[in-house]
Structures are given as C-alpha cells and as structure tokens.
Design a protein around this motif. Structure first.
Motif, short mmCIF file in Angstrom:
data_model
loop_
_atom_site.label_atom_id
_atom_site.label_comp_id
_atom_site.label_asym_id
_atom_site.label_seq_id
_atom_site.Cartn_x
_atom_site.Cartn_y
_atom_site.Cartn_z
N TRP A 9 0.83 -1.21 0.00
CA TRP A 9 0.00 0.00 0.00
C TRP A 9 0.86 1.26 0.00
CZ3 TRP A 9 -4.91 -0.12 -1.20
CH2 TRP A 9 -5.62 -1.30 -1.01
N LYS A 10 1.96 1.25 0.75
CA LYS A 10 2.81 2.44 0.82
C LYS A 10 3.38 2.78 -0.55
CE LYS A 10 6.67 4.45 3.29
NZ LYS A 10 7.75 4.25 4.24
N ARG A 11 3.79 1.78 -1.28
CA ARG A 11 4.35 2.02 -2.61
C ARG A 11 3.28 2.57 -3.55
NH1 ARG A 11 5.90 -2.10 -7.06
NH2 ARG A 11 7.09 -0.78 -8.46
N MET A 12 2.05 2.06 -3.44
CA MET A 12 0.98 2.54 -4.29
C MET A 12 0.65 4.00 -3.97
SD MET A 12 -2.99 1.40 -4.65
CE MET A 12 -3.48 2.61 -3.44
N LEU A 13 0.63 4.36 -2.68
CA LEU A 13 0.29 5.72 -2.30
C LEU A 13 1.38 6.71 -2.64
CD1 LEU A 13 -1.37 5.00 1.15
CD2 LEU A 13 -2.51 5.66 -0.96
N MET A 14 2.62 6.25 -2.73
CA MET A 14 3.74 7.14 -3.01
C MET A 14 4.01 7.29 -4.51
SD MET A 14 4.70 8.27 -0.13
CE MET A 14 6.28 9.02 -0.50
N ARG A 15 3.25 6.57 -5.35
CA ARG A 15 3.46 6.65 -6.79
C ARG A 15 3.16 8.04 -7.31
NH1 ARG A 15 -0.01 2.06 -9.34
NH2 ARG A 15 0.18 3.50 -11.06
N LYS A 16 3.89 8.47 -8.30
CA LYS A 16 3.72 9.81 -8.86
C LYS A 16 2.64 9.85 -9.93
CE LYS A 16 7.05 11.61 -6.46
NZ LYS A 16 6.75 12.43 -5.32
N ASP A 17 2.22 8.71 -10.47
CA ASP A 17 1.27 8.71 -11.59
C ASP A 17 -0.17 8.45 -11.15
OD1 ASP A 17 1.82 6.15 -10.82
OD2 ASP A 17 1.81 5.32 -12.83
N ARG A 18 -0.44 8.65 -9.87
CA ARG A 18 -1.81 8.42 -9.42
C ARG A 18 -2.70 9.57 -9.91
NH1 ARG A 18 1.23 10.17 -5.19
NH2 ARG A 18 0.36 11.84 -3.91
N PRO A 19 -3.98 9.31 -10.16
CA PRO A 19 -4.86 10.32 -10.78
C PRO A 19 -5.39 11.34 -9.77
CG PRO A 19 -6.05 8.29 -10.48
CD PRO A 19 -4.63 8.02 -10.03
N LEU A 20 -4.54 12.23 -9.32
CA LEU A 20 -4.95 13.29 -8.41
C LEU A 20 -4.65 14.64 -9.05
CD1 LEU A 20 -3.57 11.97 -5.00
CD2 LEU A 20 -5.93 11.99 -5.76
N PRO A 21 -5.44 15.65 -8.71
CA PRO A 21 -5.13 16.97 -9.27
C PRO A 21 -3.77 17.47 -8.80
CG PRO A 21 -7.07 17.05 -7.82
CD PRO A 21 -6.63 15.63 -7.88
N LYS A 22 -3.12 18.26 -9.62
CA LYS A 22 -1.77 18.70 -9.31
C LYS A 22 -1.76 19.78 -8.23
CE LYS A 22 0.06 17.52 -13.80
NZ LYS A 22 0.55 17.97 -15.08
N ALA A 23 -2.78 20.66 -8.21
CA ALA A 23 -2.77 21.77 -7.26
C ALA A 23 -4.12 21.89 -6.57
CB ALA A 23 -2.42 23.06 -7.98
N GLY A 24 -4.38 21.03 -5.62
CA GLY A 24 -5.61 21.11 -4.84
C GLY A 24 -6.84 20.69 -5.62
N CYS A 25 -8.00 21.08 -5.11
CA CYS A 25 -9.27 20.69 -5.71
C CYS A 25 -9.65 21.65 -6.83
CB CYS A 25 -10.37 20.68 -4.66
SG CYS A 25 -10.10 19.44 -3.39
N SER A 26 -10.41 21.14 -7.76
CA SER A 26 -10.83 21.97 -8.88
C SER A 26 -11.98 22.88 -8.47
CB SER A 26 -11.28 21.09 -10.04
OG SER A 26 -12.44 20.38 -9.67
N LEU A 27 -12.24 23.87 -9.30
CA LEU A 27 -13.32 24.82 -9.04
C LEU A 27 -14.67 24.12 -9.02
CD1 LEU A 27 -13.95 27.80 -8.61
CD2 LEU A 27 -14.15 28.02 -11.09
N ALA A 28 -14.85 23.12 -9.88
CA ALA A 28 -16.11 22.40 -9.94
C ALA A 28 -16.41 21.70 -8.61
CB ALA A 28 -16.08 21.37 -11.07
#
Length: 51
Positions: A9-28
């Motif tokens: 799990w730690k390796r999965m959470l530390m991956r750089k290619d996970r689908p998260l926004p780059k700078a916080g949450c979006s306006l939507a």
C-alpha cells in the motif's frame, strides 16, 4: 492472499502517476460543495417550519 502476495500500500500511495489533481481541488468541486450545503440549509429550514 498469502503472505508472499501482500499488496504494498505504501508504494501505491507514493506513486507519482496516481490520478490526483496537481494543485488542490478543482473549481467544480467547490461549486458542488457549496450547492450541497445550500441545499441542506434550505431543507433544514423547510423541516423546521413543518414542526
């Protein structure tokens, strides 16, 4: 799952290619959150008037 096939799990959470926004949450997201809060306030006021 056996002990040999334990998921890292730690390796999965530390991956750089996970689908998260780059700078916080979006306006939507913030717009949807505000609309939900307004809806809940309106429903609460309607409920209070019924009592």
């Amino acid at each position: 799952m056996s002990d040999k096939e334990e998921f890292d799990w730690k390796r999965m959470l530390m991956r750089k290619d996970r689908p998260l926004p780059k700078a916080g949450c979006s306006l939507a997201f913030y717009i949807a959150l505000i609309l939900i809060v307004i809806y809940l306030i309106v429903m609460f006021i309607k409920y209070q008037k019924q009592l």
